[in-house]
Design a protein around this motif. Structure first.
Motif, PDB file in Angstrom:
ATOM      1  N   GLY A   1       0.444  -1.476  -0.144  1.00 20.43           N
ATOM      2  CA  GLY A   1      -0.200   0.490   0.133  1.00 20.43           C
ATOM      3  C   GLY A   1       1.024   0.857  -0.243  1.00 20.43           C
ATOM      4  O   GLY A   1       0.511   2.456   0.113  1.00 20.43           O
TER       5      GLY A   1
ATOM      6  N   GLU B   1      -3.791   3.731  -1.429  1.00 20.25           N
ATOM      7  CA  GLU B   1      -5.665   3.486  -0.943  1.00 20.25           C
ATOM      8  C   GLU B   1      -6.547   4.263  -1.967  1.00 20.25           C
ATOM      9  O   GLU B   1      -7.028   3.861  -2.583  1.00 20.25           O
ATOM     10  CB  GLU B   1      -6.402   3.782   0.094  1.00 20.25           C
ATOM     11  CG  GLU B   1      -7.875   3.669   0.457  1.00 20.25           C
ATOM     12  CD  GLU B   1      -8.203   3.346   2.275  1.00 20.25           C
ATOM     13  OE1 GLU B   1      -9.035   3.401   2.199  1.00 20.25           O
ATOM     14  OE2 GLU B   1      -7.218   3.848   2.743  1.00 20.25           O
TER      15      GLU B   1
ATOM     16  N   THR C   1      -6.394   3.655  -6.035  1.00 14.35           N
ATOM     17  CA  THR C   1      -7.005   1.855  -6.417  1.00 14.35           C
ATOM     18  C   THR C   1      -7.707   2.051  -7.510  1.00 14.35           C
ATOM     19  O   THR C   1      -7.214   1.953  -8.138  1.00 14.35           O
ATOM     20  CB  THR C   1      -7.915   1.517  -5.021  1.00 14.35           C
ATOM     21  OG1 THR C   1      -7.083   1.635  -3.659  1.00 14.35           O
ATOM     22  CG2 THR C   1      -8.668   0.231  -5.417  1.00 14.35           C
TER      23      THR C   1
ATOM     24  N   ASN D   1     -13.835  -3.826  -4.367  1.00 16.34           N
ATOM     25  CA  ASN D   1     -14.968  -3.828  -3.552  1.00 16.34           C
ATOM     26  C   ASN D   1     -15.865  -4.464  -2.636  1.00 16.34           C
ATOM     27  O   ASN D   1     -17.079  -4.088  -1.959  1.00 16.34           O
ATOM     28  CB  ASN D   1     -15.935  -3.231  -4.838  1.00 16.34           C
ATOM     29  CG  ASN D   1     -15.265  -1.813  -5.716  1.00 16.34           C
ATOM     30  OD1 ASN D   1     -15.179  -0.352  -4.957  1.00 16.34           O
ATOM     31  ND2 ASN D   1     -15.396  -1.478  -6.919  1.00 16.34           N
TER      32      ASN D   1
ATOM     33  N   ASN E   1     -10.449  -6.541   4.052  1.00 15.20           N
ATOM     34  CA  ASN E   1      -9.619  -5.521   4.630  1.00 15.20           C
ATOM     35  C   ASN E   1      -9.385  -4.633   3.798  1.00 15.20           C
ATOM     36  O   ASN E   1      -9.074  -4.995   2.397  1.00 15.20           O
ATOM     37  CB  ASN E   1      -9.286  -5.165   5.833  1.00 15.20           C
ATOM     38  CG  ASN E   1      -7.838  -6.464   5.603  1.00 15.20           C
ATOM     39  OD1 ASN E   1      -7.037  -6.383   4.098  1.00 15.20           O
ATOM     40  ND2 ASN E   1      -7.560  -7.442   6.354  1.00 15.20           N
ATOM     41  N   GLN E   2      -8.518  -3.172   3.773  1.00 15.20           N
ATOM     42  CA  GLN E   2      -8.186  -2.634   2.151  1.00 15.20           C
ATOM     43  C   GLN E   2      -6.937  -2.916   2.323  1.00 15.20           C
ATOM     44  O   GLN E   2      -6.678  -2.685   1.437  1.00 15.20           O
ATOM     45  CB  GLN E   2      -8.378  -1.006   3.257  1.00 15.20           C
ATOM     46  CG  GLN E   2      -7.902  -0.097   2.178  1.00 15.20           C
ATOM     47  CD  GLN E   2      -8.898  -0.370   0.756  1.00 15.20           C
ATOM     48  OE1 GLN E   2      -9.903   0.337   1.110  1.00 15.20           O
ATOM     49  NE2 GLN E   2      -8.198   0.087  -0.002  1.00 15.20           N
ATOM     50  N   ARG E   3      -5.908  -3.476   3.355  1.00 15.30           N
ATOM     51  CA  ARG E   3      -5.011  -3.472   3.390  1.00 15.30           C
ATOM     52  C   ARG E   3      -5.008  -5.074   1.859  1.00 15.30           C
ATOM     53  O   ARG E   3      -3.793  -5.184   0.929  1.00 15.30           O
ATOM     54  CB  ARG E   3      -3.983  -4.139   4.194  1.00 15.30           C
ATOM     55  CG  ARG E   3      -2.417  -4.767   3.902  1.00 15.30           C
ATOM     56  CD  ARG E   3      -1.896  -5.146   5.378  1.00 15.30           C
ATOM     57  NE  ARG E   3      -0.415  -6.110   5.005  1.00 15.30           N
ATOM     58  CZ  ARG E   3      -0.455  -7.060   4.599  1.00 15.30           C
ATOM     59  NH1 ARG E   3      -1.463  -7.798   4.279  1.00 15.30           N
ATOM     60  NH2 ARG E   3       0.977  -6.680   4.669  1.00 15.30           N
TER      61      ARG E   3
ATOM     62  N   LYS F   1      -6.952  -5.813  -0.133  1.00 14.64           N
ATOM     63  CA  LYS F   1      -7.511  -5.561  -1.468  1.00 14.64           C
ATOM     64  C   LYS F   1      -6.368  -4.840  -1.732  1.00 14.64           C
ATOM     65  O   LYS F   1      -6.288  -4.718  -3.481  1.00 14.64           O
ATOM     66  CB  LYS F   1      -9.136  -4.084  -1.421  1.00 14.64           C
ATOM     67  CG  LYS F   1      -9.673  -5.156  -1.153  1.00 14.64           C
ATOM     68  CD  LYS F   1     -10.578  -3.347  -0.486  1.00 14.64           C
ATOM     69  CE  LYS F   1     -12.226  -4.150  -0.450  1.00 14.64           C
ATOM     70  NZ  LYS F   1     -13.295  -3.051   0.363  1.00 14.64           N
TER      71      LYS F   1
END
Length: 436
Positions: A203, A258, A261, A307, A312-314, A316
């Motif tokens: 990230g 983030e 993305t 989506n 979790n964001q990490r 993705k």
């Protein structure tokens, strides 16, 4: 209702990220046949670990508006060479609840039915999101072991899992996880984990697009010359054998924060369509590379993955970073082909998307690769349209998507003496071998 053991497609909720004229009667037929395939066939159809593509093909043509008879015809054609399902062992399945035993069973083809049953039970108990979080994205030794296998086998485990996620089918997610578990982990250990470490983790804000990195790699003589036609495995015996440091240097530079993305998703989809469509020879017939199309075919799932509420964001960002890195590796491993954008830009658009879809569905020799490609290209156009004015450097724009779609159906016309695809298009020998 779809469960971990039952495939049940609804045109209302399960038509996929991109679909066209999905039919209720086809949904029923596809569900029944996919259920039969799961019960009857092994994940590999030969001893060289060539993958059973039946779920990929049937879900793709279902999403493109196929009729029930199209589903049946494709199944009849492609089930003839499948291997029968292997036996399960309740002792092995039960032992998989032990983390150490689970890891002992990884990488062994005979354990596919055991892993399938295990993941079906786990999904029944914890749901798809819970199982993905625990067995793929937890970050512990077991999950890392699985992640190292997800992008193996020409990204087929990723593709299979992607179909399960995209079409909301827990049983196909279980198949995808089981398929992941029986692949090897060398690419993860040799390439993905070192690249991630070199990048400083997951990230980090990306300074370079995938397109920029492709262009830099094309100018790196050591990298370009690291793959030879005689290499049996052009990734393992070629680029990662002769130029691992250079490859990791470029791969580690593809990072996604983030706030990047959506833009990096479009960049990835556009770049793989570019190098797949434009890798041509001006004196030869148009052909698309069998290996490179997998980068396009697997791109469609990331619109869903980034989506997913349960992810979790990490995780993705990590998935998107690994996808971009395998795309860089795949391009180099095919001999770093010259990219001739004019060959795409000047190709006639004789057919629209609906005609391209119809030809893909009806193709008598396709095992799903063409239908997957047509759908992924149409989806790519939809995703990238919003970035054409903002990112004018994106090479594939406007009707070029449709032009590549036309190239795809025209270049794969069924002829006995000609292959549908070229393999490793950067090499002269590939074109000579294909008699094009």
């Amino acid at each position: 209702m779809a469960t971990a053991t039952k495939i049940d497609l609804s045109p209302v909720t399960d038509s996929g990220i991109y679909s066209s004229n999905v039919r209720e009667d086809t949904a029923r037929t596809a569900s029944e046949i996919l259920q039969d395939d799961m019960a009857a066939h092994h994940v590999f159809f030969n001893d060289q670990h060539f993958h059973n593509h039946i779920p990929h093909q049937l879900l793709s043509i279902y999403a493109l508006g196929a009729a029930p008879e199209d589903i049946k015809a494709c199944y009849e054609r492609n089930k003839s060479y499948q291997r029968p399902v292997l036996p399960t062992s309740q002792d092995v399945i039960q032992s998989m609840h032990d983390v150490a035993k689970f890891q002992e069973h990884l990488g062994k083809e005979e354990n596919y039915p055991n892993f399938l049953a295990f993941f079906q039970h786990e999904i029944e108990a914890k749901g798809v999101g819970g199982v993905l979080g625990e067995y793929l994205f937890a970050g512990d030794e077991r999950a890392e072991n699985m992640m190292c296998r997800l992008f193996a086998g020409l990204v087929h485990p990723l593709i299979h899992l992607g179909f399960g996620i995209e079409f909301n089918q827990p049983a196909i997610v279980a198949q995808g996880l089981a398929q992941t578990a029986v692949h090897d982990d060398w690419l993860g250990r040799t390439f993905f984990l070192p690249a991630e470490k070199m990048a400083g983790g997951v990230g980090k804000p990306g300074q370079k697009s995938l397109l920029q990195l492709i262009n830099e790699m094309r100018a790196d003589k050591a990298l370009v010359q690291s793959v030879q036609w005689s290499d049996s495995n052009k990734i393992k015996d070629g680029v990662l054998h002769r130029a691992p440091e250079q490859m990791l240097k470029y791969a580690s530079q593809f990072t996604v924060s983030e706030d990047q993305t959506e833009e990096r998703l479009a960049d990835m989809i556009n770049t793989v369509a570019y190098y797949t469509g434009a890798a041509q020879r001006p004196t030869r017939e148009m052909k698309l590379d069998f290996f490179l199309i997998h980068c396009v075919n697997s791109s469609i799932f990331f619109s869903k993955i980034i989506n997913l509420p349960s992810l979790n964001q990490r995780s993705k960002l990590r998935m998107l970073e690994w996808k971009g890195r395998v795309d860089l590796l795949m391009y180099t491993s095919r001999g770093t082909p010259d990219l001739l954008l004019d060959e795409v830009a000047n190709y006639p658009t004789k057919e629209d998307w609906s005609q391209i879809f119809a030809r893909s569905i009806a193709h008598p020799g396709d095992d799903g690769h063409l239908a997957k490609l047509a759908r992924a290209l149409a989806h790519g156009q939809k995703v990238c349209q919003a970035y054409e004015s903002k990112n004018p450097e994106m090479p594939i724009k406007g009707d070029m998507w449709l032009r590549i779609g036309n190239i795809a159906v025209d270049s794969t016309v069924h002829e006995e003496d000609k292959p549908m695809w070229i393999r490793s298009t950067g090499f002269d020998e590939a074109w000579e071998q294909a008699h094009i």
